[in-house]
Each structure stands twice: as C-alpha cells, then as structure tokens.
Write an enzyme that holds these catalytic residues in place. Sequence first.
Site, PDB file in Angstrom:
ATOM      1  N   SER A 116       0.805  -1.223   0.000  1.00  0.00           N
ATOM      2  CA  SER A 116       0.000   0.000   0.000  1.00  0.00           C
ATOM      3  C   SER A 116       0.830   1.260   0.000  1.00  0.00           C
ATOM      4  O   SER A 116       0.296   2.345  -0.163  1.00  0.00           O
ATOM      5  CB  SER A 116      -0.931   0.020   1.219  1.00  0.00           C
ATOM      6  OG  SER A 116      -0.179   0.013   2.413  1.00  0.00           O
ATOM      7  N   CYS A 117       2.140   1.153   0.186  1.00  0.00           N
ATOM      8  CA  CYS A 117       2.963   2.354   0.311  1.00  0.00           C
ATOM      9  C   CYS A 117       4.235   2.209  -0.490  1.00  0.00           C
ATOM     10  O   CYS A 117       4.954   1.238  -0.345  1.00  0.00           O
ATOM     11  CB  CYS A 117       3.302   2.614   1.774  1.00  0.00           C
ATOM     12  SG  CYS A 117       4.354   4.068   2.002  1.00  0.00           S
ATOM     13  N   GLY A 118       4.515   3.238  -1.292  1.00  0.00           N
ATOM     14  CA  GLY A 118       5.713   3.182  -2.116  1.00  0.00           C
ATOM     15  C   GLY A 118       6.890   3.939  -1.555  1.00  0.00           C
ATOM     16  O   GLY A 118       7.967   3.918  -2.129  1.00  0.00           O
TER      17      GLY A 118
END
Length: 277
Positions: A116-118
């Site tokens: 969900s997070c880059g």
Amino acid sequence: MQASAVKHIKMTRVTQMGMLETDDQLAVEEPLEIQVVYGAAGDRITKVISVTMRTPGNDEELAAGFLFTEGIITSREEVANLQLDGGTGNKVTVMLSESATPHLQTAERNFYTTSSCGVCGKAGIDAIKTISIYAQQNDTMKVNAAVLYRLPIALKKQQEWFATTGGLHASSLFDADGNLLLLREDVGRHNALDKLIGACFLENHLPLQRTILLLSGRASFELIQKASMAGIKIIASIGAPSSLALQQAEEFGMTLIGFLGNEKFNIYSASHRVVFE
C-alpha cells in the site's frame, strides 16, 4: 498478467437470505526481493535494494521500473540483464553493466515496502523526492475533455483480474485520442505504476510526455513522483488526489485530474493541457 496473480478459495457469503458456501478468487500478495549486481569484473557487488509486497507477474518490469523511478539507474543501457529466481519466483536480480554506477544513496531503505505504500521504507525526507532527467523537457501535449470521459470505461474493460477479485490497482497509458497503449495491475498501486514504467523503460520508450496516465484509484504523492520520473505530463485518477500529490504536480508543471468518471472531472493543476472542443 499470469494466472498465479489469482488464488481460488472457498468462502461463506452472508446475505439477508442466509449463508452460502461458494467459490471466490483473491488477488495474490507475495514478497519480491529486488537486488542489483554492479561493479567491475572480478569485484562485483550484490546488494538487496528492497523487498516489496506485490502480485506475481511482470516482475522484471517491476524491478526495472522501481530502480528507474527511484533514481537508482537512469538509462536502459545500464541494465545488462534481469534474472527472475526460478525457484520461488520471488526474487529478481538486476545485473548492471560494468560501467554503470547505481545511485544507491537516493534510495536508502529499510528493505521492506508494503503493497500500500511506495515510500514508507525511505530513510529520510530528502530521500523521498527524486529529480526526473526529463524535468526540463518542453511538451505540447493536450487532451480533449471528450477523450478523458471515455478513459475510465476503456480501463474497466481491460482490468481482467480486478473484475474477478476486486483487489487490484491499475495503471494505464493512453494516447491523445484515447487509445489504450499499456496496462498493468497489482495489489500495490505503486507496483502497478512501476510495472508500467518498467515495461516502457526496458523497451526504450521513455520519456512518456505524449501519453496520458490513468490511475484506477487515488493520486498519491509517490505516484506523481514516479510519473514525473518517466516524463509524464498528464495524470488522471478515478479517485481524489492528496495535498502532497497536488503540490508535487504543481512543482513539475503536471496536469492533475481527479474524480474522473460519469463524464465529469476536476482539474487541479496545469489546466492548459485540457481542451474543450
């Protein structure tokens, strides 16, 4: 995307009419280790760059796209070859040419990124922003509003695995006439975009200033950052942009469109690229 992107399961569906044992399909989420090998012959160095949670498929593209959008590599010529681990299939090794010098200081990570997070693995604020080699390129790209109206429908028709799982994000490229050029899906929205950009990077199709990027969800900072690295100037999203995404789009002169659907949208920056004829 390959069939291993989906897992078939049994589950219980509950409605006001009662319970029903039935089949279902889930989007697969598995870790992928990305490592690079670089340096002169006889003194090669192997370094793990990141472990990201992704949906299997197009993993070489994901690795190449990740390294490029993080600013670790800047040209296709730096990549000698890519090897997907034949055992687990959960590791990609990017062999750099002996003359290539990876910019590892731009992507100091704690070696773990969720789907969900880059950017959550970044070591500091300064490491978040990466400057595109295409930032100063002039562009004349414009898009008609009538073309934008059609894009969500075209995207939905091509989201094969989203239709069965409801759990995959998509990044897609369209030309100015609204023709779909490329689409990638993944459980992580940043992975879907890295796969898309990685595919173009490996085919030497960068920069992408003559394309429209359509995101299936919201437009967040890390997606704007990655798009800017590929030279993209027009970004449209089905969902809302974040405040930092808008700030980033304004900084790079990018056209940012949100809430695209049902023949309406909002323009948040650089509206001169949208025409109404």
